[in-house]
Write a protein that holds these residues in place. Structure first.
Motif, PDB file in Angstrom:
ATOM      1  N   HIS A  56      53.139  30.860  36.186  1.00 58.20           N
ATOM      2  CA  HIS A  56      51.880  31.438  36.654  1.00 58.20           C
ATOM      3  C   HIS A  56      51.233  30.558  37.729  1.00 58.20           C
ATOM      4  O   HIS A  56      50.831  31.038  38.788  1.00 58.20           O
ATOM      5  CB  HIS A  56      50.948  31.611  35.449  1.00 58.20           C
ATOM      6  CG  HIS A  56      49.805  32.538  35.659  1.00 58.20           C
ATOM      7  ND1 HIS A  56      48.841  32.751  34.715  1.00 58.20           N
ATOM      8  CD2 HIS A  56      49.449  33.334  36.714  1.00 58.20           C
ATOM      9  CE1 HIS A  56      47.957  33.623  35.173  1.00 58.20           C
ATOM     10  NE2 HIS A  56      48.300  33.981  36.388  1.00 58.20           N
ATOM     11  N   ASP A  80      42.678  36.899  33.092  1.00 53.86           N
ATOM     12  CA  ASP A  80      43.688  37.553  33.935  1.00 53.86           C
ATOM     13  C   ASP A  80      44.450  38.547  33.060  1.00 53.86           C
ATOM     14  O   ASP A  80      45.059  38.153  32.068  1.00 53.86           O
ATOM     15  CB  ASP A  80      44.631  36.448  34.457  1.00 53.86           C
ATOM     16  CG  ASP A  80      45.637  36.937  35.471  1.00 53.86           C
ATOM     17  OD1 ASP A  80      45.822  38.157  35.610  1.00 53.86           O
ATOM     18  OD2 ASP A  80      46.258  36.067  36.132  1.00 53.86           O
ATOM     19  N   HIS A 124      51.883  39.066  34.295  1.00 54.21           N
ATOM     20  CA  HIS A 124      52.467  37.730  34.493  1.00 54.21           C
ATOM     21  C   HIS A 124      51.684  36.646  33.735  1.00 54.21           C
ATOM     22  O   HIS A 124      52.187  35.560  33.523  1.00 54.21           O
ATOM     23  CB  HIS A 124      52.619  37.387  35.990  1.00 54.21           C
ATOM     24  CG  HIS A 124      51.348  37.185  36.746  1.00 54.21           C
ATOM     25  ND1 HIS A 124      51.179  37.573  38.054  1.00 54.21           N
ATOM     26  CD2 HIS A 124      50.166  36.600  36.415  1.00 54.21           C
ATOM     27  CE1 HIS A 124      49.974  37.246  38.476  1.00 54.21           C
ATOM     28  NE2 HIS A 124      49.342  36.654  37.503  1.00 54.21           N
ATOM     29  N   HIS A 159      42.475  32.709  40.579  1.00 55.29           N
ATOM     30  CA  HIS A 159      43.249  31.738  39.797  1.00 55.29           C
ATOM     31  C   HIS A 159      42.641  30.340  39.843  1.00 55.29           C
ATOM     32  O   HIS A 159      42.805  29.567  38.897  1.00 55.29           O
ATOM     33  CB  HIS A 159      44.707  31.714  40.265  1.00 55.29           C
ATOM     34  CG  HIS A 159      45.471  32.940  39.861  1.00 55.29           C
ATOM     35  ND1 HIS A 159      45.550  34.051  40.656  1.00 55.29           N
ATOM     36  CD2 HIS A 159      46.147  33.243  38.728  1.00 55.29           C
ATOM     37  CE1 HIS A 159      46.261  34.985  40.038  1.00 55.29           C
ATOM     38  NE2 HIS A 159      46.639  34.513  38.866  1.00 55.29           N
ATOM     39  N   TRP A 170      41.477  41.935  36.404  1.00 51.90           N
ATOM     40  CA  TRP A 170      40.724  40.842  35.803  1.00 51.90           C
ATOM     41  C   TRP A 170      39.482  41.374  35.102  1.00 51.90           C
ATOM     42  O   TRP A 170      38.875  42.334  35.569  1.00 51.90           O
ATOM     43  CB  TRP A 170      40.248  39.874  36.900  1.00 51.90           C
ATOM     44  CG  TRP A 170      41.361  39.158  37.602  1.00 51.90           C
ATOM     45  CD1 TRP A 170      42.176  39.673  38.578  1.00 51.90           C
ATOM     46  CD2 TRP A 170      41.791  37.821  37.370  1.00 51.90           C
ATOM     47  NE1 TRP A 170      43.076  38.713  38.965  1.00 51.90           N
ATOM     48  CE2 TRP A 170      42.863  37.570  38.243  1.00 51.90           C
ATOM     49  CE3 TRP A 170      41.348  36.803  36.515  1.00 51.90           C
ATOM     50  CZ2 TRP A 170      43.524  36.337  38.286  1.00 51.90           C
ATOM     51  CZ3 TRP A 170      41.999  35.579  36.557  1.00 51.90           C
ATOM     52  CH2 TRP A 170      43.079  35.360  37.433  1.00 51.90           C
TER      53      TRP A 170
HETATM   54 MN    MN Z   1      47.616  35.679  37.489  1.00 51.13          MN
END
Ligand code: MN
Length: 191
Positions: free
Chosen positions: A27, A157, A161, A74, A123
């Motif tokens: 990630h 998130d 992934h 992120h 998100w």
């Molecule tokens: Mn992500």
């Protein structure tokens, strides 16, 4: 401006078992690194050459928006966790959560419900508006509350992934576990 991969303040295995070492390595080391590389390739020659990340997210679209948005998202995400996290917020933030949702428990439930109910990738955020009032926002794909004039405080998130290696399709279970590593001191500073 040359964008860089945000540094982790913890070891890649430090958030286990909530988030595995393998997930952190992919990630942070692969997905986020790709967004950083992409943005650094896309920005030269555009009006965003000297812009900071938040300005780019507010004013761009297309590929630049997608990559800049994901870097901003992120950067907030990876810096809000700690192996010593968990528990509940305190002080002004705790009071604001109680004012908005009645209790921390109610807030948590609504936040998880928003994350589970978001269709596809995106998100869920705890954010504050210009008057300091708290709200939960759902953002698809690379979205971030700054595009709506809000300040993002905490983001989960829900792209696959973020959890598929550890939880497969069980997004709800993943979101429930994340509270154990939230560093509320960091979130309180953003507030
Ligand atoms: Mn992500």
């Amino acid at each position: 401006m040359k964008f860089e991969l945000v540094k982790l303040s913890y070891a890649t295995d430090a958030l286990e078992p909530v988030i595995s070492k393998q997930t952190i390595e992919f990630h942070h080391g692969k997905h986020l690194q790709a967004y950083v590389n992409n943005l650094n390739n896309l920005v030269p020659g555009t009006k965003f050459e000297n812009a900071d990340l938040e300005t780019i997210v507010k004013e761009s679209e297309g590929g630049i928006f997608n990559n800049a948005g994901q870097i901003l998202n992120h950067n907030l995400y990876f810096t809000q966790f700690s192996p010593n996290g968990g528990g509940e917020p305190s002080g002004r933030l705790a009071a604001a959560i109680d004012a908005a949702w009645g209790s921390f428990e109610n807030f948590r439930k609504e936040f998880e419900t928003a994350g589970v109910g978001l269709f596809g990738s995106g998100w869920v955020w705890l954010a504050k508006d210009k008057d300091g009032k708290l709200l939960i926002t759902k953002e698809v794909n690379a979205g971030n509350p700054v595009t709506k004039g809000f300040v993002p405080l905490l983001g989960f998130d829900v792209w696959e992934h973020a959890y598929y290696l550890d939880y497969q399709n069980r997004r709800a279970d993943h979101l429930k576990e994340l509270w154990k590593i939230v560093d509320w001191k960091i979130v309180e500073c953003r507030f």
